[in-house]
Design a protein around this motif. Structure first.
Motif, PDB file in Angstrom:
ATOM      1  N   SER A 192      -6.678   6.061 -12.804  1.00 24.78           N
ATOM      2  CA  SER A 192      -7.012   6.950 -11.586  1.00 24.78           C
ATOM      3  C   SER A 192      -7.672   6.535 -10.349  1.00 24.78           C
ATOM      4  O   SER A 192      -7.107   6.711  -9.150  1.00 24.78           O
ATOM      5  CB  SER A 192      -8.157   8.085 -12.082  1.00 24.78           C
ATOM      6  N   VAL A 193      -8.664   5.666 -10.705  1.00 25.59           N
ATOM      7  CA  VAL A 193      -9.309   4.757  -9.370  1.00 25.59           C
ATOM      8  C   VAL A 193      -8.218   4.007  -8.611  1.00 25.59           C
ATOM      9  O   VAL A 193      -8.170   3.974  -7.686  1.00 25.59           O
ATOM     10  CB  VAL A 193     -10.467   3.742  -9.971  1.00 25.59           C
ATOM     11  N   LEU A 194      -7.365   3.274  -9.470  1.00 26.57           N
ATOM     12  CA  LEU A 194      -6.433   2.172  -8.843  1.00 26.57           C
ATOM     13  C   LEU A 194      -5.501   3.216  -8.074  1.00 26.57           C
ATOM     14  O   LEU A 194      -4.833   2.945  -7.019  1.00 26.57           O
ATOM     15  CB  LEU A 194      -5.608   1.529  -9.898  1.00 26.57           C
ATOM     16  N   CYS A 195      -4.967   4.325  -8.867  1.00 25.43           N
ATOM     17  CA  CYS A 195      -4.061   5.542  -7.980  1.00 25.43           C
ATOM     18  C   CYS A 195      -4.543   5.737  -6.510  1.00 25.43           C
ATOM     19  O   CYS A 195      -3.890   5.785  -5.488  1.00 25.43           O
ATOM     20  CB  CYS A 195      -3.693   6.430  -8.992  1.00 25.43           C
ATOM     21  N   TYR A 196      -5.895   6.104  -6.701  1.00 20.96           N
ATOM     22  CA  TYR A 196      -6.334   6.433  -5.229  1.00 20.96           C
ATOM     23  C   TYR A 196      -6.488   5.082  -4.331  1.00 20.96           C
ATOM     24  O   TYR A 196      -6.203   5.499  -3.115  1.00 20.96           O
ATOM     25  CB  TYR A 196      -7.846   7.033  -5.816  1.00 20.96           C
ATOM     26  N   ILE A 197      -6.752   4.194  -4.868  1.00 18.75           N
ATOM     27  CA  ILE A 197      -6.849   3.003  -3.895  1.00 18.75           C
ATOM     28  C   ILE A 197      -5.526   2.692  -3.362  1.00 18.75           C
ATOM     29  O   ILE A 197      -5.230   2.450  -2.141  1.00 18.75           O
ATOM     30  CB  ILE A 197      -7.207   1.825  -4.667  1.00 18.75           C
ATOM     31  N   THR A 198      -4.267   2.845  -4.236  1.00 19.54           N
ATOM     32  CA  THR A 198      -2.947   2.722  -3.548  1.00 19.54           C
ATOM     33  C   THR A 198      -2.642   3.707  -2.753  1.00 19.54           C
ATOM     34  O   THR A 198      -1.913   3.392  -1.888  1.00 19.54           O
ATOM     35  CB  THR A 198      -1.878   2.656  -4.784  1.00 19.54           C
ATOM     36  N   ASP A 199      -3.338   4.999  -2.876  1.00 19.12           N
ATOM     37  CA  ASP A 199      -2.921   6.136  -1.789  1.00 19.12           C
ATOM     38  C   ASP A 199      -3.338   5.781  -0.448  1.00 19.12           C
ATOM     39  O   ASP A 199      -2.810   6.093   0.646  1.00 19.12           O
ATOM     40  CB  ASP A 199      -3.603   7.156  -2.240  1.00 19.12           C
ATOM     41  N   HIS A 200      -4.362   4.795  -0.369  1.00 19.97           N
ATOM     42  CA  HIS A 200      -4.923   4.356   1.086  1.00 19.97           C
ATOM     43  C   HIS A 200      -4.820   2.961   1.184  1.00 19.97           C
ATOM     44  O   HIS A 200      -5.510   2.464   1.952  1.00 19.97           O
ATOM     45  CB  HIS A 200      -6.479   4.743   1.079  1.00 19.97           C
ATOM     46  N   LEU A 270       7.208   1.784  -2.381  1.00 20.24           N
ATOM     47  CA  LEU A 270       8.017   2.052  -1.692  1.00 20.24           C
ATOM     48  C   LEU A 270       7.323   2.183   0.011  1.00 20.24           C
ATOM     49  O   LEU A 270       7.983   2.224   0.963  1.00 20.24           O
ATOM     50  CB  LEU A 270       8.538   3.506  -1.781  1.00 20.24           C
ATOM     51  N   LYS A 271       5.839   1.814  -0.117  1.00 17.96           N
ATOM     52  CA  LYS A 271       5.247   1.616   1.309  1.00 17.96           C
ATOM     53  C   LYS A 271       5.777   0.504   1.729  1.00 17.96           C
ATOM     54  O   LYS A 271       5.716  -0.401   1.399  1.00 17.96           O
ATOM     55  CB  LYS A 271       3.853   1.630   1.030  1.00 17.96           C
ATOM     56  N   PRO A 272       5.804   0.783   3.299  1.00 19.35           N
ATOM     57  CA  PRO A 272       6.697  -0.387   4.081  1.00 19.35           C
ATOM     58  C   PRO A 272       5.837  -1.703   3.730  1.00 19.35           C
ATOM     59  O   PRO A 272       6.248  -2.898   3.818  1.00 19.35           O
ATOM     60  CB  PRO A 272       6.467   0.235   5.454  1.00 19.35           C
ATOM     61  N   ASP A 273       4.377  -1.640   4.092  1.00 12.36           N
ATOM     62  CA  ASP A 273       3.636  -2.855   4.018  1.00 12.36           C
ATOM     63  C   ASP A 273       3.572  -3.474   2.484  1.00 12.36           C
ATOM     64  O   ASP A 273       3.840  -4.813   2.493  1.00 12.36           O
ATOM     65  CB  ASP A 273       2.031  -2.568   3.957  1.00 12.36           C
ATOM     66  N   GLN A 275       6.507  -3.437   0.459  1.00  4.92           N
ATOM     67  CA  GLN A 275       7.959  -3.882   0.424  1.00  4.92           C
ATOM     68  C   GLN A 275       7.985  -5.173   1.334  1.00  4.92           C
ATOM     69  O   GLN A 275       8.625  -5.969   0.791  1.00  4.92           O
ATOM     70  CB  GLN A 275       8.731  -2.923   1.062  1.00  4.92           C
ATOM     71  N   ARG A 276       7.183  -5.299   2.361  1.00  3.45           N
ATOM     72  CA  ARG A 276       7.069  -6.609   3.136  1.00  3.45           C
ATOM     73  C   ARG A 276       6.379  -7.636   2.307  1.00  3.45           C
ATOM     74  O   ARG A 276       6.680  -8.833   2.326  1.00  3.45           O
ATOM     75  CB  ARG A 276       6.580  -6.550   4.373  1.00  3.45           C
ATOM     76  N   LYS A 277       5.417  -7.211   1.457  1.00  2.00           N
ATOM     77  CA  LYS A 277       4.562  -8.288   0.687  1.00  2.00           C
ATOM     78  C   LYS A 277       5.064  -8.717  -0.692  1.00  2.00           C
ATOM     79  O   LYS A 277       4.855  -9.913  -1.316  1.00  2.00           O
ATOM     80  CB  LYS A 277       3.254  -7.797   0.541  1.00  2.00           C
ATOM     81  N   TYR A 278       5.808  -7.846  -1.142  1.00  2.00           N
ATOM     82  CA  TYR A 278       6.218  -7.942  -2.643  1.00  2.00           C
ATOM     83  C   TYR A 278       7.385  -8.915  -2.877  1.00  2.00           C
ATOM     84  O   TYR A 278       8.246  -8.735  -2.187  1.00  2.00           O
ATOM     85  CB  TYR A 278       6.446  -6.568  -3.426  1.00  2.00           C
ATOM     86  N   ASP A 279       7.240  -9.676  -3.922  1.00  2.00           N
ATOM     87  CA  ASP A 279       8.296 -10.689  -4.244  1.00  2.00           C
ATOM     88  C   ASP A 279       9.286  -9.940  -4.961  1.00  2.00           C
ATOM     89  O   ASP A 279       8.961  -9.968  -6.306  1.00  2.00           O
ATOM     90  CB  ASP A 279       7.811 -11.979  -4.727  1.00  2.00           C
ATOM     91  N   PHE A 280      10.378  -9.471  -4.625  1.00  2.00           N
ATOM     92  CA  PHE A 280      11.454  -8.819  -5.554  1.00  2.00           C
ATOM     93  C   PHE A 280      12.396 -10.011  -5.982  1.00  2.00           C
ATOM     94  O   PHE A 280      13.644 -10.168  -5.840  1.00  2.00           O
ATOM     95  CB  PHE A 280      12.326  -7.808  -4.637  1.00  2.00           C
ATOM     96  N   ASN A 281      11.940 -10.921  -6.711  1.00  2.00           N
ATOM     97  CA  ASN A 281      12.750 -11.772  -7.354  1.00  2.00           C
ATOM     98  C   ASN A 281      13.295 -11.269  -8.861  1.00  2.00           C
ATOM     99  O   ASN A 281      13.393  -9.987  -9.092  1.00  2.00           O
ATOM    100  CB  ASN A 281      11.655 -13.023  -8.081  1.00  2.00           C
TER     101      ASN A 281
END
Length: 447
Positions: A192-200, A270-273, A275-281
């Motif tokens: 739950s805590v992690l979910c809230y962090i990803t929201d913000h 899906l959040k733009p920031d 997508q720019r940071k994640y390595d879609f290998n």
């Protein structure tokens, strides 16, 4: 609904919270702080349930004490992994009561529960400051346990130890088993805590984003949770702190924890920031594509935003996303875990011996004082407001209306049920009443 704390009381309690050393765990100073956190936790839950002003959260934010909470939680986590196992192996340790040990074991669960309540809000994530990195690491450790199904999923009702059931007969081995079983509940709260962090995530530093996507690869961890679904075991689901039977018509209904996994995935993929940071290998794409088998019409009907995730997965299955930019970033590192471990390295056994001698083997007077303060903290009427399930009649199982006037421990729907159940309840009622009277006499004598 009765309040646990007034606004001024809560402010004083939060102001008094401070970081402690591993050696101080279980001390009178620690016990007093544990009381404060327990009361703050209960007040935060009551406010959230009644949709009242969440002044506990506001005070933690304004007073800058969320990092102190995170430090106390990780300190307890380290104690449970490094010191408690040593205490369990000490053959000459035979305490008069294991009640204080149980308080320490349960302390981590209390704090993560409080954090789950207050971290829902954006300002809480921002107020956590650098400690949010340590909180992300903590959540990753707990989610890894869930994903690997290496935590016990339930404390059987007959084995569960509660605050009011602690006795001299509770052994160190029993407490060790309770600690292991409690990990599941803590890990679910961490989700739950992690979910809230990803929201913000947009309001947090790039270091937090990098920690979640590059260091820990949380999207792949969440995929494992979708596959394993540890809170679902056929005809039962883990909701609101316990396993409950699921009617056939609700089998396909998503639980709260299912929803939190999907929402966290939506945010991190899906959040733009992100997508720019994640390595879609190739590996990460292959893991994410597993989600397509779970994105059924029934699931999407319950969380409509998942159609965007489904479309994105179809896109990356056909085209290779652009690789992340290799920008030079001075990345912050979490400090709390490393600082505590470094400070106490090679001292675990010495700390354990100190605590069993000076902390976890209290005198009779200290035990009475702790019992008195505990009774004041866990007020029965307040605790009942925190329990999602209404009390059940000890005779027929229907909703209870009144408690037994003698022991205050059993509920009944009406007088007739109480009379019928009395032959079975009488021995237990007598024992509980005698124990309560004995404790009250000791407290009166002490005062």
């Amino acid at each position: 609904m009765d309040a646990v704390l007034l606004h001024g009381e809560a402010e004083l309690y939060i102001q008094s919270l401070e970081k402690m050393s591993l050696r101080e765990i279980g001390s009178p100073k620690w016990f007093r702080q544990h009381e404060f956190i327990e009361k703050l936790n209960m007040q935060a839950i009551l406010n959230a349930q009644a949709s009242q002003e969440e002044f506990v959260k506001d005070l933690f934010v304004s007073l800058g004490k969320i990092p102190t909470l995170v430090h106390a939680m990780i300190l307890t986590e380290i104690w449970k992994h490094k010191v408690f196992p040593i205490i369990c192996k000490l053959k000459d340790f035979n305490p008069k009561s294991t009640f204080l040990l149980y308080m320490v074991i349960h302390h981590e669960a209390t704090i993560i529960n409080l954090l789950e309540t207050i971290m829902y809000h954006k300002e809480s994530s921002e107020a956590a400051d650098d400690a949010v990195l340590d909180l992300v690491d903590y959540c990753h450790r707990k989610l890894t346990l869930l994903a690997g199904c290496s935590v016990c999923v339930e404390i059987p009702a007959e084995d569960r130890i509660t605050h009011v059931q602690l006795s001299d007969g509770t052994s160190i081995q029993d407490l060790q088993r309770q600690s292991d079983m409690l990990e599941f509940e803590i890990s679910v709260k961490a989700l739950s805590v992690l979910c809230y962090i990803t929201d913000h995530i947009e309001s947090l530093s790039l270091s937090v984003l990098s920690r979640m996507l590059s260091t820990h690869n949380l999207p792949c961890v969440l995929v494992q949770l979708v596959e394993n679904c540890p809170w679902n075991r056929g005809k039962e689901k883990y909701t609101e702190g316990k396993w409950r039977p699921v009617p056939p018509e609700d089998q396909l209904k998503l639980s709260k924890h299912d929803g939190q996994v999907w929402i966290a995935l939506l945010n991190l993929v899906l959040k733009p920031d992100c997508q720019r940071k994640y390595d879609f290998n190739n590996f990460n794409i292959s893991q994410l594509l597993k989600l397509r088998g779970f994105l059924t019409d029934t699931v999407i009907d319950q969380i409509p935003n998942l159609v965007d995730l489904k479309n994105f997965l179809s896109h990356i299955a056909l085209t290779d996303p652009a690789p992340p930019k290799k920008d030079l970033i001075l990345e912050q590192l979490p400090e709390i875990w490393n600082d505590i471990v470094t400070e106490n390295s090679n001292k675990w056994k010495a700390i354990a011996k100190h605590q069993v001698t000076h902390v976890f083997n209290p005198s009779e007077n200290e035990l009475r004082d702790q019992a008195s303060r505990l009774a004041n903290t866990y007020n029965l009427d307040v605790m009942e407001n925190l329990i999602p399930d209404k009390p059940k009649c000890g005779g027929c199982g229907r909703q209870g209306a009144k408690r037994c006037s003698r022991c205050q421990g059993e509920w009944y729907c009406n007088r007739e049920c109480q009379v019928k159940h009395w032959p079975k309840h009488k021995p237990v009622c007598q024992l509980m009443t005698e124990a309560t009277q004995k404790l009250q006499k000791e407290l009166d004598f002490r005062s």
